[in-house]
Design an enzyme around this catalytic site. Structure first.
Site, PDB file in Angstrom:
ATOM      1  CG  ASN A  18      -7.533   6.428 -13.079  1.00 25.58           C
ATOM      2  OD1 ASN A  18      -8.159   6.556 -14.122  1.00 25.58           O
ATOM      3  ND2 ASN A  18      -6.346   5.841 -13.017  1.00 25.58           N
ATOM      4  CE  LYS A  69      -4.466 -12.536   3.253  1.00 30.56           C
ATOM      5  NZ  LYS A  69      -5.043 -13.851   3.463  1.00 30.56           N
ATOM      6  CG  MET A  96      -1.571  -0.766  -6.259  1.00 34.47           C
ATOM      7  SD  MET A  96      -2.291  -1.065  -7.908  1.00 34.47           S
ATOM      8  CE  MET A  96      -1.008  -2.078  -8.611  1.00 34.47           C
ATOM      9  NE  ARG A  97      -2.550  -3.172   1.061  1.00 37.97           N
ATOM     10  CZ  ARG A  97      -1.562  -3.732   1.767  1.00 37.97           C
ATOM     11  NH1 ARG A  97      -1.650  -4.976   2.153  1.00 37.97           N
ATOM     12  NH2 ARG A  97      -0.497  -3.036   2.102  1.00 37.97           N
ATOM     13  CB  VAL A  99     -11.602  -6.776  -3.175  1.00 41.87           C
ATOM     14  CG1 VAL A  99     -12.920  -6.682  -2.456  1.00 41.87           C
ATOM     15  CG2 VAL A  99     -11.062  -5.392  -3.535  1.00 41.87           C
ATOM     16  CG  HIS A 115      -6.064  -4.122 -15.138  1.00 42.05           C
ATOM     17  ND1 HIS A 115      -5.249  -4.383 -14.056  1.00 42.05           N
ATOM     18  CD2 HIS A 115      -5.468  -4.693 -16.212  1.00 42.05           C
ATOM     19  CE1 HIS A 115      -4.206  -5.086 -14.476  1.00 42.05           C
ATOM     20  NE2 HIS A 115      -4.314  -5.292 -15.778  1.00 42.05           N
TER      21      HIS A 115
HETATM   22  C1  GAR Z   1      -3.686   3.200 -12.997  1.00 43.49           C
HETATM   23  O1  GAR Z   1      -3.009   3.104 -14.222  1.00 43.49           O
HETATM   24  C2  GAR Z   1      -4.556   1.984 -12.757  1.00 43.49           C
HETATM   25  O2  GAR Z   1      -5.125   1.495 -13.930  1.00 43.49           O
HETATM   26  C3  GAR Z   1      -3.581   1.023 -12.161  1.00 43.49           C
HETATM   27  O3  GAR Z   1      -2.795   1.795 -11.291  1.00 43.49           O
HETATM   28  C4  GAR Z   1      -2.714   3.124 -11.818  1.00 43.49           C
HETATM   29  C5  GAR Z   1      -3.110   4.080 -10.705  1.00 43.49           C
HETATM   30  O4  GAR Z   1      -2.872   5.393 -11.079  1.00 43.49           O
HETATM   31  N1  GAR Z   1      -4.251  -0.020 -11.457  1.00 43.49           N
HETATM   32  C6  GAR Z   1      -3.837  -1.290 -11.452  1.00 43.49           C
HETATM   33  O5  GAR Z   1      -2.830  -1.672 -12.011  1.00 43.49           O
HETATM   34  C7  GAR Z   1      -4.756  -2.243 -10.696  1.00 43.49           C
HETATM   35  N2  GAR Z   1      -4.456  -3.598 -11.018  1.00 43.49           N
HETATM   36  P1  GAR Z   1      -3.527   6.594 -10.276  1.00 43.49           P
HETATM   37  O6  GAR Z   1      -3.183   6.397  -8.784  1.00 43.49           O
HETATM   38  O7  GAR Z   1      -2.837   7.791 -10.820  1.00 43.49           O
HETATM   39  O8  GAR Z   1      -4.994   6.585 -10.525  1.00 43.49           O
END
Ligand code: GAR
Length: 198
Positions: A18, A69, A96-97, A99, A115
Site C-alpha cells: 500500500n 501496542k 499491526m498495532r 494506536v 483495512h
Molecule cells: C493490507 O491488506 C491492509 O489492509 C492490512 O494489511 C495489509 C498490508 O499489506 N491491514 C490490516 O489488516 C490492518 N488491520 P501491505 O503491507 O502490502 O500494504
C-alpha cells in the site's frame, strides 16, 4: 508559488504494497504530497526497504515488550519522530498495532488506516479470511480515521470486490489488495488536495 505538498508519515509492519502504491502515485506527480518518513515496528519489514530504495527516511522503532501496542516510551518516540519531520497526515499502511492516546492526541483526525474488509464487517486480523469463512459474497477495503478502538473510526471511503467461487484466503486477499492500491492513493490525494487548496 508551488502548491503545498502534504507531508506524510507512513507506519507499516509488513511488505508495504500500500505504501508503494502511494509512493508510486507521488512519484508520478499525481498527489500533492511527499513522504517525510516511513516507520516500522518490524526491523525486517519490506516497507522500510521500499522507502530506503527511494531515498526516503526509514526508521525501525523497537516496539518494546507488548504484542499489540507499542510500549509508552516507543509511542512517545513515534510522536517525536512524526513531529520533528513535520508530518501532517499519519498514514497506517499494514501497521499491526493499536494506536494509543499519545499519538491520537498529537494528530487528531489526522491518522488514517486501510483495512481489508467492508467495515464495520470483519474488524481485526486477517479480515479476508473472516469474510471467506462467513460465506459473504462480497468484500473489499475501507479507509477510515483511526480512533482508540479496533478498526472502529469514521469511514472515509470503501471499495468492493466480489468473493468468487473457489476463492482461497490468498486469492481473495490478492483481489482486495488490487482495490486497496487504487483506493488508498486516491484518498490520500483528496487529503492533499484539500490541504493545497486551503
Ligand atoms: C493490507 O491488506 C491492509 O489492509 C492490512 O494489511 C495489509 C498490508 O499489506 N491491514 C490490516 O489488516 C490492518 N488491520 P501491505 O503491507 O502490502 O500494504
Amino acid at each position: 508559488m508551488a502548491a503545498h505538498k502534504l507531508r506524510l508519515g507512513v507506519l507499516g509492519s509488513g511488505k508495504g504494497s500500500n505504501y508503494r502504491a502511494i509512493q508510486d502515485a507521488i512519484d508520478r506527480g499525481e498527489l500533492a504530497a511527499e513522504t517525510a518518513i516511513v516507520i516500522s515496528d518490524v526491523e525486517s519489514a519490506g516497507i522500510l526497504d521500499i522507502a530506503r530504495t527511494r531515498g526516503i527516511r526509514a526508521e525501525f522503532l523497537p516496539p518494546g515488550k507488548f504484542r499489540t501496542k507499542l510500549e509508552p516510551e516507543a509511542e512517545a518516540r513515534l510522536v517525536e519522530l512524526l513531529r520533528e519531520t513535520g508530518v501532517e497526515l499519519v498514514v497506517l499502511a499494514g501497521y499491526m498495532r493499536m494506536v494509543k492516546p499519545p499519538l491520537l492526541e498529537a494528530f487528531p483526525r489526522r491518522i488514517i488506516n486501510i483495512h481489508p474488509s467492508l467495515l464495520p464487517a470483519f474488524p481485526g486480523l486477517e479480515a479476508w479470511r473472516q469474510a471467506l469463512a462467513s460465506g459473504a459474497t462480497k468484500s473489499g477495503c475501507t479507509v477510515h480515521y483511526v480512533d482508540a478502538g479496533m478498526d472502529t473510526g469514521e469511514i472515509i471511503a470503501q471499495a468492493e470486490v466480489p468473493v468468487l467461487a473457489g476463492d482461497t484466503p490468498e486469492t481473495l486477499h490478492a483481489r482486495i489488495q488490487v482495490a486497496e492500491h487504487e483506493l488508498y492513493p486516491r484518498v490520500v490525494g483528496e487529503f492533499a488536495a484539500r490541504r493545497a487548496g486551503g
